[in-house]
Design an enzyme around this catalytic site. Structure first.
Site, PDB file in Angstrom:
ATOM      1  CG  ASP A 160      -1.780   1.192   1.349  1.00  0.00           C
ATOM      2  OD1 ASP A 160      -1.562   2.159   0.595  1.00  0.00           O
ATOM      3  OD2 ASP A 160      -2.709   1.179   2.172  1.00  0.00           O
ATOM      4  CG  HIS A 161       1.212   4.184  -3.178  1.00  0.00           C
ATOM      5  ND1 HIS A 161       0.079   3.692  -3.754  1.00  0.00           N
ATOM      6  CD2 HIS A 161       1.065   5.518  -3.117  1.00  0.00           C
ATOM      7  CE1 HIS A 161      -0.741   4.695  -4.035  1.00  0.00           C
ATOM      8  NE2 HIS A 161      -0.164   5.821  -3.657  1.00  0.00           N
TER       9      HIS A 161
ATOM     10  CG  HIS B 135      -4.541   4.274   0.039  1.00  0.00           C
ATOM     11  ND1 HIS B 135      -3.482   3.425  -0.131  1.00  0.00           N
ATOM     12  CD2 HIS B 135      -4.895   4.688  -1.195  1.00  0.00           C
ATOM     13  CE1 HIS B 135      -3.224   3.332  -1.428  1.00  0.00           C
ATOM     14  NE2 HIS B 135      -4.066   4.080  -2.090  1.00  0.00           N
TER      15      HIS B 135
END
Lengths: 322, 521
Positions: free
Chosen positions: B210-211, B273
């Site tokens: 999950d960047h 996110h």
């Protein structure tokens, strides 16, 4: 309106503030050209620590009414010390530091340093940051530093010249990844370093010698653990992004080189045997920012065993030279 | 003269490289090859390849590394290198690749063209990886990065296993897999995908990316909470009134209309996110900083999110879809007019949810989450809103006292801001709110590296701290599924907010019911 701060600073140009300082940052400078840069860096570092900053400005001689210590309530002061004897400077500095805060001395000189003063001041500080590369005679400055450190082993010492060699040490170590290359290390007979600052070349030599167990027998000569001779050659290089531009190490049959590329963006490491390349590594070279080095040196004090060992070798070489 | 035995002893002392000892370096120590599935795609050329190249420029990659691109497009090695060089010139933060580093990097690039179910292509991949072990010294260490559509994740894993590229067939090195989001499209598909992957890879070998978690300000949430003494004593229901987490974008769906139609804001942002941010803000202090200690606490707090039952969904979750409107002086189309979007689409481009956390620390403290597209301003932040002062010491002047707010800014600004009250200079006691700001750029004098650089580097090191563990993914799906199901079954009154606005009016009503108000974007 009367500024109450004025009562604290009768003769010294400085600033008073609520004291949250955890250290004294003492800066010695003798270079008028770099003065603005040094003052700016000092201010940034003093905020970061946070610290009281006392700048010993050797570019300016004091008037007689400036020859008084800085009150402990002053958080930042420039103290003119040009043409003063070392003892006089100490007499000004010592009461200005107080007894409760540790002191970092950033010895920031570009010409021949006032080595007596360095020796004297070093006895009263906990942490010393120097840059041997910027001294006019950098190799001599480095030799002097090795003696200071031998006399004051409790001192936490950082030399930016040593820190600048980090990528070169890494690059040289990387050439010896191969097992066959490691086997050549005890057989090295010649080391050639091309550099425009002798101090940094000397640090690399000190590092190599300490890691490989070489003992100094003459100015530019070591013996290895088997008693074989290792000869050192320092070649003058052009002034570039890195003060060092190449290192060559040779055994009877193998050669190991780390060479800066023309655009100063990489170091190419080559391992060759009988003239034939066995392995080549390309390592990125990251530009070294002196301001960042100073910050690292001041904000992360402490000793470094590799550095200490290299400095001992440099002192041994210096003794042989003397 | 040394004897042969003495010489041999001395040589033996150098069996390991003595020059390497004591050198401090950020470089990843394990050699390895990274295989990117989906290497002709947008994510690879815009983010992943530049991340790899910048890791190389920063001297973070190990000396012995290789990169293999795998996708359906047909490229020769030379064509792939050209594609890579052009991509770097266009998207890398370091600009055009220069010599000699580029040639060295290109020498380590390989490409395999084939469909993701083509067993032959995987045999080729195995041959390339074995060759890399010999030629580049990558020691059998393999990191597989799935940057493909999620529909082929399972197939890729099956094929890797069939080709003998799974970790159990790799005794000489390690094998890890990075799985791009979304991990499933709902709870059932996530469980199926997990089942597929876990047949081949064990949980410690699976890195669900999950960047958002690789962004410096997100990592700083833990530092703020657990490396300072001044916040944690206040970090509970006694002092905190509510928490708002916002992930607002000005962009629309761009060319992803087809994908977005089956996704929507709740799946695309909130489930991953935003819930990850909530977990970092609300979790208990971990016992130490290792990956599992942190992930244990994140899982616990997500498990404590009160499930939203059907009867409460209208009160706890709202949705929106953007309509034609103006943004930065430009007239922009509504969602239903976007390419590949159903003109009667029921997909939400905005979602806001109120969660409650049923534990001692957070009981009765609402966590308001919102995410949307084509909003007035791009802004990702976490705002911790403190309770009002208990006593009005300053009489009328106290009427102007606002609540303290601590804002963790994630993007585009990166930093921390604290809002507090101060006296306005002058003879009278006037109180005014002021901000104390910390900004990453000016505070540390560094430009923060893109999240993908950090995360790929971490996966190569074997540090899973910033990756999401399966139990957290599963519980996050469990919490959003009732809302997804309800929304799927009910028709929304869309579109309901214009492009360039603060979002739909229903989102304001969600907070107003409890006397709260969204922060202005």
């Amino acid at each position: 309106m009367h500024d109450v701060r004025a009562s604290f600073i009768p003769t010294v140009k400085g600033e008073v503030a609520g004291t949250t300082a955890i250290a004294n940052l003492l800066v010695y400078m003798n270079d008028a050209v770099r003065k603005e840069w040094i003052l700016e860096r000092t201010e940034a570092l003093a905020q970061r620590l946070p610290a009281r900053s006392l700048i010993l400005d050797a570019t300016r001689a004091p008037s007689s009414d400036e020859l008084v210590p800085v009150p402990l309530t002053v958080t930042r002061a420039e103290i003119p010390v040009g043409q003063l004897a070392a003892e006089t400077v100490l007499a000004l500095v010592k009461p200005s530091l107080g007894r409760t805060l540790p002191t970092c001395l950033w010895w920031c000189t570009s010409e021949e340093a006032h080595d007596t003063l360095l020796l004297i001041l070093a006895e009263h500080v906990e942490h010393l940051v120097v840059d041997s590369s910027t001294a006019l005679h950098d190799a001599e400055a480095l030799a002097d530093l090795s003696h200071v450190y031998a006399r004051l082993p409790r001192l936490s010492l950082r030399d930016l010249a040593w820190m600048r060699t980090a990528q070169w040490r890494d690059a040289v170590a990387s050439i010896f990844h191969e097992t066959t290359a490691v086997a050549e290390l005890p057989r090295i007979i010649r080391v050639e370093i091309t550099a425009d600052r002798e101090s940094e070349a000397m640090y690399l030599i000190g590092w190599l010698a300490s890691r490989l167990g070489w003992s100094a027998v003459a100015d530019r000569r070591f013996i290895d653990q088997q008693g074989g001779a290792v000869n050192i050659f320092l070649l003058e290089g052009e002034s570039r992004a890195s003060h060092i531009s190449a290192i060559r190490m040779r055994s009877a049959s193998a050669e190991f080189t780390a060479q800066m590329t023309g655009n100063s963006e990489a170091i190419v490491g080559t391992y060759s045997v009988n003239g034939l390349t066995v392995k080549q590594h390309v390592m990125p070279y990251l530009p070294v920012d002196t301001a960042q080095l100073v910050e690292q040196a001041l904000l992360r004090p402490g000793t470094d065993e590799l550095f200490e060992a290299a400095l001992r070798i440099i002192r041994d070489l210096g003794s042989l030279h003397d | 003269m040394a004897t042969l035995t003495e010489t041999a002893k001395a040589h033996a002392a150098f069996a390991s490289n003595p020059l390497q000892e004591g050198l401090a370096s950020d470089r990843i120590s394990d050699p390895c090859t990274v295989v990117f599935f989906g290497a002709s795609g947008d994510l690879f050329k815009r983010m992943l390849l530049p991340a790899m190249y910048n890791l190389r420029l920063g001297d973070i990659l190990p000396h012995k590394f290789g990169i293999v691109g795998f996708s359906r497009s047909e490229y020769t090695k030379e064509e792939f290198c050209d594609f890579a060089k052009e991509s770097l010139a266009e998207f890398s933060r370091s600009g055009e690749a220069k010599e000699p580093l580029w040639s060295d990097f290109a020498d380590r690039l390989q490409y395999i063209g084939g469909s993701f179910d083509d067993a032959e292509a995987y045999k080729q991949l195995k041959a390339v990886l074995d060759d890399n072990d010999e030629r580049l010294g990558t020691a059998g260490n393999r990191l597989f990065y799935l940057s493909t559509p999620p529909s082929v994740f399972g197939e890729i894993v099956r094929q890797l296993n069939a080709a003998g590229l799974g970790p159990r067939d790799n005794p000489k090195g390690w094998s890890r897999i990075i799985v791009e989001k979304p991990f499933g499209t709902d709870l059932d598909s996530a469980r199926s995908l997990q089942e597929e992957i876990s047949k081949v890879f064990d949980e410690p070998q699976i890195y669900r990316i999950d960047h958002y978690l690789g962004k410096e300000p997100v990592q700083d949430i833990m530092a703020l909470r657990f490396a300072n003494v001044i916040f944690e004593p206040l970090w509970n229901r006694r002092y905190i009134e509510s928490v708002q987490i916002t992930a607002a974008e000005t962009v629309g769906v761009e060319r992803r209309g087809g994908y977005y139609e089956s996704s929507g804001a709740l799946r695309d942002m909130i489930q991953n996110h935003v819930l990850n941010l909530l977990a970092l803000v609300a979790m208990e202090p971990p016992v130490n900083s290792d990956a599992d200690s942190i992930r244990n606490e994140k899982f616990k707090v997500l498990s404590a999110l009160r499930p939203i039952v059907d009867a409460d969904i209208e009160k706890m979750a709202v949705r929106g879809q953007y309509d034609v409107g103006e943004l930065n002086g430009k007239e922009l189309a509504g969602y239903r007019q976007e390419p590949d979007v159903d003109p009667n689409s029921n997909t939400e481009t905005f979602a806001a949810v109120q969660f409650q956390i049923d534990n001692w620390r957070w009981s009765d403290v609402p966590f308001f989450l919102r995410s949307g597209k084509r909003l007035e301003r791009k802004c990702s932040e976490i705002a911790v809103v403190f309770r009002p002062i208990p006593h009005r010491l300053f009489g009328e002047a106290g009427d102007q006292i606002e609540r303290n707010v601590l804002v963790m800014k994630i993007q585009p600004e990166e930093g921390i801001s604290i809002r507090f009250s101060a006296k306005v200079p002058g003879p009278k006691m006037h109180i005014h709110s002021v901000n104390m700001d910390f900004n990453y750029g000016s505070g540390f004098g560094v430009v923060t590296a893109p999240a993908y650089e950090r995360l790929i580097g971490d996966a190569m090191r074997g540090d899973a701290t910033l990756f999401t563990r399966w139990d957290a993914v599963e519980v996050a799906w469990e919490r959003v599924m009732p809302i997804l199901n309800y929304w799927r079954a009910t028709k929304a009154d869309f579109p309901n907010y214009p492009v360039g606005s603060q979002g739909p009016a229903v989102a304001d009503a969600l907070l107003a019911a409890g006397g709260h108000k969204w922060r202005q974007l």
